[in-house]
Scaffold this active site. Structure first.
Site, PDB file in Angstrom:
ATOM      1  N   PRO A 241       0.834  -1.203   0.000  1.00 57.88           N
ATOM      2  CA  PRO A 241       0.000   0.000   0.000  1.00 57.88           C
ATOM      3  C   PRO A 241       0.870   1.256   0.000  1.00 57.88           C
ATOM      4  O   PRO A 241       1.795   1.383   0.798  1.00 57.88           O
ATOM      5  CB  PRO A 241      -0.790  -0.134   1.303  1.00 57.88           C
ATOM      6  CG  PRO A 241      -0.807  -1.599   1.590  1.00 57.88           C
ATOM      7  CD  PRO A 241       0.512  -2.108   1.108  1.00 57.88           C
ATOM      8  N   GLU A 242       0.575   2.185  -0.919  1.00 58.34           N
ATOM      9  CA  GLU A 242       1.320   3.432  -1.010  1.00 58.34           C
ATOM     10  C   GLU A 242       0.440   4.576  -0.507  1.00 58.34           C
ATOM     11  O   GLU A 242      -0.639   4.346   0.041  1.00 58.34           O
ATOM     12  CB  GLU A 242       1.765   3.656  -2.461  1.00 58.34           C
ATOM     13  CG  GLU A 242       2.642   2.547  -3.019  1.00 58.34           C
ATOM     14  CD  GLU A 242       4.030   2.505  -2.385  1.00 58.34           C
ATOM     15  OE1 GLU A 242       4.376   3.435  -1.643  1.00 58.34           O
ATOM     16  OE2 GLU A 242       4.763   1.532  -2.618  1.00 58.34           O
TER      17      GLU A 242
ATOM     18  N   HIS B  50      -5.446 -14.389   9.913  1.00 60.28           N
ATOM     19  CA  HIS B  50      -4.415 -13.354   9.851  1.00 60.28           C
ATOM     20  C   HIS B  50      -4.876 -12.022  10.432  1.00 60.28           C
ATOM     21  O   HIS B  50      -4.265 -10.989  10.173  1.00 60.28           O
ATOM     22  CB  HIS B  50      -3.969 -13.146   8.403  1.00 60.28           C
ATOM     23  CG  HIS B  50      -3.426 -14.384   7.755  1.00 60.28           C
ATOM     24  ND1 HIS B  50      -2.295 -15.018   8.210  1.00 60.28           N
ATOM     25  CD2 HIS B  50      -3.879 -15.106   6.704  1.00 60.28           C
ATOM     26  CE1 HIS B  50      -2.049 -16.077   7.452  1.00 60.28           C
ATOM     27  NE2 HIS B  50      -2.999 -16.152   6.540  1.00 60.28           N
TER      28      HIS B  50
ATOM     29  N   ARG C  85       1.383 -11.331   5.948  1.00 59.95           N
ATOM     30  CA  ARG C  85       2.844 -11.474   5.962  1.00 59.95           C
ATOM     31  C   ARG C  85       3.494 -10.926   7.223  1.00 59.95           C
ATOM     32  O   ARG C  85       4.684 -11.124   7.442  1.00 59.95           O
ATOM     33  CB  ARG C  85       3.443 -10.771   4.740  1.00 59.95           C
ATOM     34  CG  ARG C  85       2.959 -11.342   3.418  1.00 59.95           C
ATOM     35  CD  ARG C  85       3.721 -10.720   2.276  1.00 59.95           C
ATOM     36  NE  ARG C  85       3.213 -11.138   0.980  1.00 59.95           N
ATOM     37  CZ  ARG C  85       3.750 -10.776  -0.183  1.00 59.95           C
ATOM     38  NH1 ARG C  85       4.806  -9.988  -0.204  1.00 59.95           N
ATOM     39  NH2 ARG C  85       3.228 -11.196  -1.313  1.00 59.95           N
TER      40      ARG C  85
ATOM     41  N   ARG D  85      23.314  14.039  -7.294  1.00 64.29           N
ATOM     42  CA  ARG D  85      22.916  12.655  -7.075  1.00 64.29           C
ATOM     43  C   ARG D  85      23.039  11.857  -8.373  1.00 64.29           C
ATOM     44  O   ARG D  85      22.514  12.257  -9.412  1.00 64.29           O
ATOM     45  CB  ARG D  85      21.472  12.588  -6.569  1.00 64.29           C
ATOM     46  CG  ARG D  85      21.231  13.225  -5.207  1.00 64.29           C
ATOM     47  CD  ARG D  85      21.835  12.407  -4.085  1.00 64.29           C
ATOM     48  NE  ARG D  85      21.283  11.063  -4.034  1.00 64.29           N
ATOM     49  CZ  ARG D  85      20.160  10.733  -3.379  1.00 64.29           C
ATOM     50  NH1 ARG D  85      19.465  11.671  -2.749  1.00 64.29           N
ATOM     51  NH2 ARG D  85      19.735   9.493  -3.372  1.00 64.29           N
TER      52      ARG D  85
END
Length: 271
Positions: free
Chosen positions: A2-3, A91, A110, A152
């Site tokens: 999830p972002e 879960h 997980r 960078r």
């Protein structure tokens, strides 16, 4: 994983049902997440009222009377609102039961997510204190990106996905924003001109705003706080579209690997 759009979608879904509610019970069925759930959580949180549900990067902040719950969904985690007497599945590790009869339930197959409790300002917590700017604020601009990118050599795609650069721009949304800005994801971050960074900052805001409007992107198992999937997948221009025609020029979308992650680009439109 999830972002930002998925976490923001979740925040907006659960906030109206949490704010102003008193916590009547906390049940921890499995404390072994990425970091152990504090043993004191039930004692600390029970009896307190939740006053705000906020987001910092990919973290949800549940602000209570004397402290804050800091929650990260990890790779496959989600929170859902269910009735307080709903039996827990395999879960479903943590329940926060509210006075209105609802239960905020953390599911994490997980166990890469985390749940923390702090009495201090949550923005000073070690997990949050060094995060970059929020991309949907006025603080986040092309100049902000350009200043952080000076000298960078890392690719601009990896630069965007660094949470010290900007929070919440993960693999999917970095690919999509770079496409909209016409920038090759392999280009060195320090070798991009200021006008292109201005275009990229606008593209990031556009992509994230659109994704939030569609409830996030469901590629496998994400769902929001109401259990519904995100629909932004239908609007993706490059991500997951290897070999399909570019929506702008018709050339086949190309798949490359960057830092062991899949990247997608149009070789014609992105330079």
């Amino acid at each position: 994983m999830p972002e930002l759009p998925e976490v923001e979608t979740t925040r907006r879904g659960i906030a109206p049902h949490l704010i102003g509610q008193r916590v009547t019970r906390v049940t921890v069925r499995e404390a072994r997440l990425r970091w152990p759930v504090p043993r004191s959580l039930g004692r600390e949180l029970t009896g307190q009222t939740l006053h705000a549900v906020e987001r910092r990067g990919k973290y949800l902040l549940l602000r209570a009377d004397t402290g804050t719950v800091i929650l990260h969904l990890g790779m496959s985690g989600s929170v859902r609102l269910v009735s307080g007497d709903t039996p827990a599945g395999k879960h479903e590790h943590v329940d926060i039961v509210l006075g209105n009869g609802l239960c905020l339930r953390l599911t994490d197959p997980r166990r890469f997510g985390s749940l923390h409790w702090t009495r201090a300002d949550p923005l000073t917590h070690p997990l949050l204190v060094d995060l970059g700017p929020e991309p949907l604020t006025e603080e986040f601009t092309g100049e902000c990106l350009r200043a952080r990118a000076q000298s960078r050599k890392v690719s601009v795609k990896q630069f965007l996905m660094d949470s010290h650069t900007v929070v919440g721009v993960g693999n999917i949304y970095a690919s999509e924003a770079l496409f909209l800005a016409g920038i090759d994801p392999r280009r060195a971050a320090g070798r991009i001109a200021a006008p292109r960074y201005e275009r990229l900052a606008r593209a990031i805001k556009t992509v994230l705003t659109a994704a939030i409007k569609q409830g996030g992107t469901t590629l496998r198992d994400f769902s929001g706080g109401d259990g519904k999937p995100g629909y932004f997948k239908q609007y993706l221009h490059v991500y997951g579209r290897e070999g399909e025609p570019c929506t702008a020029c018709g050339r086949p979308i190309r798949l490359i690997r960057q830092g062991q992650r899949a990247s997608y680009l149009c070789p014609q439109c992105q330079r």
